[in-house]
Write a protein that holds these residues in place. Structure first.
Motif, PDB file in Angstrom:
ATOM      1  N   ARG A  17      24.310  46.355  -1.848  1.00 51.24           N
ATOM      2  CA  ARG A  17      23.185  45.535  -2.313  1.00 51.24           C
ATOM      3  C   ARG A  17      23.721  44.219  -2.845  1.00 51.24           C
ATOM      4  N   LEU A  18      23.003  43.177  -2.510  1.00 51.86           N
ATOM      5  CA  LEU A  18      23.305  41.868  -3.059  1.00 51.86           C
ATOM      6  C   LEU A  18      22.779  41.818  -4.486  1.00 51.86           C
ATOM      7  N   PRO A  19      23.217  40.860  -5.294  1.00 54.46           N
ATOM      8  CA  PRO A  19      22.704  40.768  -6.666  1.00 54.46           C
ATOM      9  C   PRO A  19      21.178  40.683  -6.742  1.00 54.46           C
ATOM     10  N   ASP A  20      20.545  40.159  -5.699  1.00 60.54           N
ATOM     11  CA  ASP A  20      19.079  40.076  -5.715  1.00 60.54           C
ATOM     12  C   ASP A  20      18.408  41.362  -5.240  1.00 60.54           C
ATOM     13  N   GLY A  21      19.191  42.397  -4.926  1.00 59.23           N
ATOM     14  CA  GLY A  21      18.648  43.698  -4.563  1.00 59.23           C
ATOM     15  C   GLY A  21      18.542  43.983  -3.075  1.00 59.23           C
ATOM     16  N   ARG A  22      18.702  42.958  -2.229  1.00 58.39           N
ATOM     17  CA  ARG A  22      18.615  43.199  -0.781  1.00 58.39           C
ATOM     18  C   ARG A  22      19.789  44.055  -0.298  1.00 58.39           C
ATOM     19  N   ARG A  23      19.475  45.005   0.620  1.00 52.19           N
ATOM     20  CA  ARG A  23      20.522  45.845   1.218  1.00 52.19           C
ATOM     21  C   ARG A  23      21.243  45.080   2.310  1.00 52.19           C
ATOM     22  N   VAL A  24      22.535  45.332   2.425  1.00 44.60           N
ATOM     23  CA  VAL A  24      23.346  44.714   3.468  1.00 44.60           C
ATOM     24  C   VAL A  24      24.287  45.755   4.052  1.00 44.60           C
ATOM     25  N   GLY A  25      24.643  45.560   5.317  1.00 41.59           N
ATOM     26  CA  GLY A  25      25.687  46.352   5.924  1.00 41.59           C
ATOM     27  C   GLY A  25      27.028  45.822   5.438  1.00 41.59           C
ATOM     28  N   ILE A  26      28.028  46.659   5.480  1.00 44.49           N
ATOM     29  CA  ILE A  26      29.361  46.275   5.027  1.00 44.49           C
ATOM     30  C   ILE A  26      30.329  46.498   6.176  1.00 44.49           C
ATOM     31  N   ALA A  27      31.188  45.503   6.426  1.00 43.64           N
ATOM     32  CA  ALA A  27      32.195  45.620   7.482  1.00 43.64           C
ATOM     33  C   ALA A  27      33.457  44.880   7.055  1.00 43.64           C
ATOM     34  N   PHE A  28      34.577  45.316   7.603  1.00 41.65           N
ATOM     35  CA  PHE A  28      35.859  44.711   7.290  1.00 41.65           C
ATOM     36  C   PHE A  28      36.581  44.362   8.581  1.00 41.65           C
ATOM     37  N   SER A  29      37.290  43.239   8.543  1.00 40.79           N
ATOM     38  CA  SER A  29      38.012  42.799   9.741  1.00 40.79           C
ATOM     39  C   SER A  29      39.356  43.500   9.894  1.00 40.79           C
ATOM     40  N   THR A  30      39.899  44.056   8.805  1.00 40.32           N
ATOM     41  CA  THR A  30      41.168  44.797   8.895  1.00 40.32           C
ATOM     42  C   THR A  30      41.104  46.030   8.000  1.00 40.32           C
ATOM     43  N   THR A  38      37.892  49.138  -1.180  1.00 43.99           N
ATOM     44  CA  THR A  38      37.259  50.442  -1.390  1.00 43.99           C
ATOM     45  C   THR A  38      38.196  51.526  -1.887  1.00 43.99           C
ATOM     46  N   GLY A  39      39.495  51.302  -1.775  1.00 43.92           N
ATOM     47  CA  GLY A  39      40.464  52.312  -2.183  1.00 43.92           C
ATOM     48  C   GLY A  39      41.024  53.076  -0.999  1.00 43.92           C
ATOM     49  N   PRO A  40      42.096  53.817  -1.245  1.00 41.23           N
ATOM     50  CA  PRO A  40      42.824  54.474  -0.153  1.00 41.23           C
ATOM     51  C   PRO A  40      42.128  55.677   0.470  1.00 41.23           C
ATOM     52  N   ARG A  41      41.149  56.252  -0.198  1.00 43.24           N
ATOM     53  CA  ARG A  41      40.510  57.465   0.327  1.00 43.24           C
ATOM     54  C   ARG A  41      39.217  57.209   1.077  1.00 43.24           C
ATOM     55  N   GLN A  42      38.795  55.966   1.160  1.00 42.42           N
ATOM     56  CA  GLN A  42      37.541  55.647   1.829  1.00 42.42           C
ATOM     57  C   GLN A  42      37.586  56.014   3.307  1.00 42.42           C
ATOM     58  N   GLU A  43      36.630  56.789   3.749  1.00 43.11           N
ATOM     59  CA  GLU A  43      36.507  57.098   5.176  1.00 43.11           C
ATOM     60  C   GLU A  43      35.952  55.865   5.889  1.00 43.11           C
ATOM     61  N   TRP A  44      36.293  55.719   7.155  1.00 47.08           N
ATOM     62  CA  TRP A  44      35.822  54.551   7.898  1.00 47.08           C
ATOM     63  C   TRP A  44      35.754  54.876   9.377  1.00 47.08           C
ATOM     64  N   MET A  45      35.055  54.025  10.114  1.00 45.85           N
ATOM     65  CA  MET A  45      35.036  54.129  11.570  1.00 45.85           C
ATOM     66  C   MET A  45      35.022  52.718  12.146  1.00 45.85           C
ATOM     67  N   ARG A  46      35.500  52.604  13.331  1.00 43.36           N
ATOM     68  CA  ARG A  46      35.526  51.310  14.017  1.00 43.36           C
ATOM     69  C   ARG A  46      34.241  51.183  14.837  1.00 43.36           C
ATOM     70  N   LEU A  47      33.498  50.111  14.608  1.00 46.40           N
ATOM     71  CA  LEU A  47      32.260  49.850  15.342  1.00 46.40           C
ATOM     72  C   LEU A  47      32.232  48.394  15.775  1.00 46.40           C
ATOM     73  N   THR A  48      31.581  48.136  16.891  1.00 46.06           N
ATOM     74  CA  THR A  48      31.337  46.747  17.267  1.00 46.06           C
ATOM     75  C   THR A  48      30.205  46.214  16.392  1.00 46.06           C
ATOM     76  N   GLU A  49      30.110  44.899  16.288  1.00 48.36           N
ATOM     77  CA  GLU A  49      29.022  44.306  15.511  1.00 48.36           C
ATOM     78  C   GLU A  49      27.672  44.719  16.085  1.00 48.36           C
ATOM     79  N   GLU A  50      27.561  44.734  17.403  1.00 44.48           N
ATOM     80  CA  GLU A  50      26.304  45.113  18.050  1.00 44.48           C
ATOM     81  C   GLU A  50      25.898  46.543  17.674  1.00 44.48           C
ATOM     82  N   THR A  51      26.852  47.468  17.730  1.00 45.32           N
ATOM     83  CA  THR A  51      26.562  48.860  17.386  1.00 45.32           C
ATOM     84  C   THR A  51      26.184  48.988  15.922  1.00 45.32           C
TER      85      THR A  51
END
Length: 89
Positions: A17-30, A38-51
């Motif tokens: 959530r942004l400070p104004d309350g809107r939800r956003v997707g989160i993605a990382f380039s590396t 997020t820390g070392p235990r965060q689960e993740w998956m690789r997705l294209t931007e479109e997906t």
């Protein structure tokens, strides 16, 4: 790379959530940036931007925050509700 959390046999995208309350997707380039935020235990998956956009659309989320600096639980939420990550960019 997109942070996810296990929900039994599947994985759910983490949103923030942004400070104004809107939800956003989160993605990382590396993976290093994901781990730093997020820390070392965060689960993740690789997705294209479109997906990622296709998966966020049913949730009404249209914005993706790339490489946020910090992702963590929103401490403003009551303890009885599952915490949704908030972040600082």
């Amino acid at each position: 790379m997109v942070p996810v959390r296990s929900t039994g046999a599947a994985a759910a995208l983490q949103t923030g959530r942004l400070p104004d309350g809107r939800r956003v997707g989160i993605a990382f380039s590396t993976l290093a940036q994901l781990r730093a935020a997020t820390g070392p235990r965060q689960e993740w998956m690789r997705l294209t931007e479109e997906t990622l956009r296709e998966m966020l659309a049913p949730l009404g989320v249209t914005r993706i925050q790339l490489d946020p600096v910090l992702v963590g639980p929103d401490v403003a939420l009551q303890a009885s509700y599952p915490a949704e990550p908030a972040f600082v960019h």
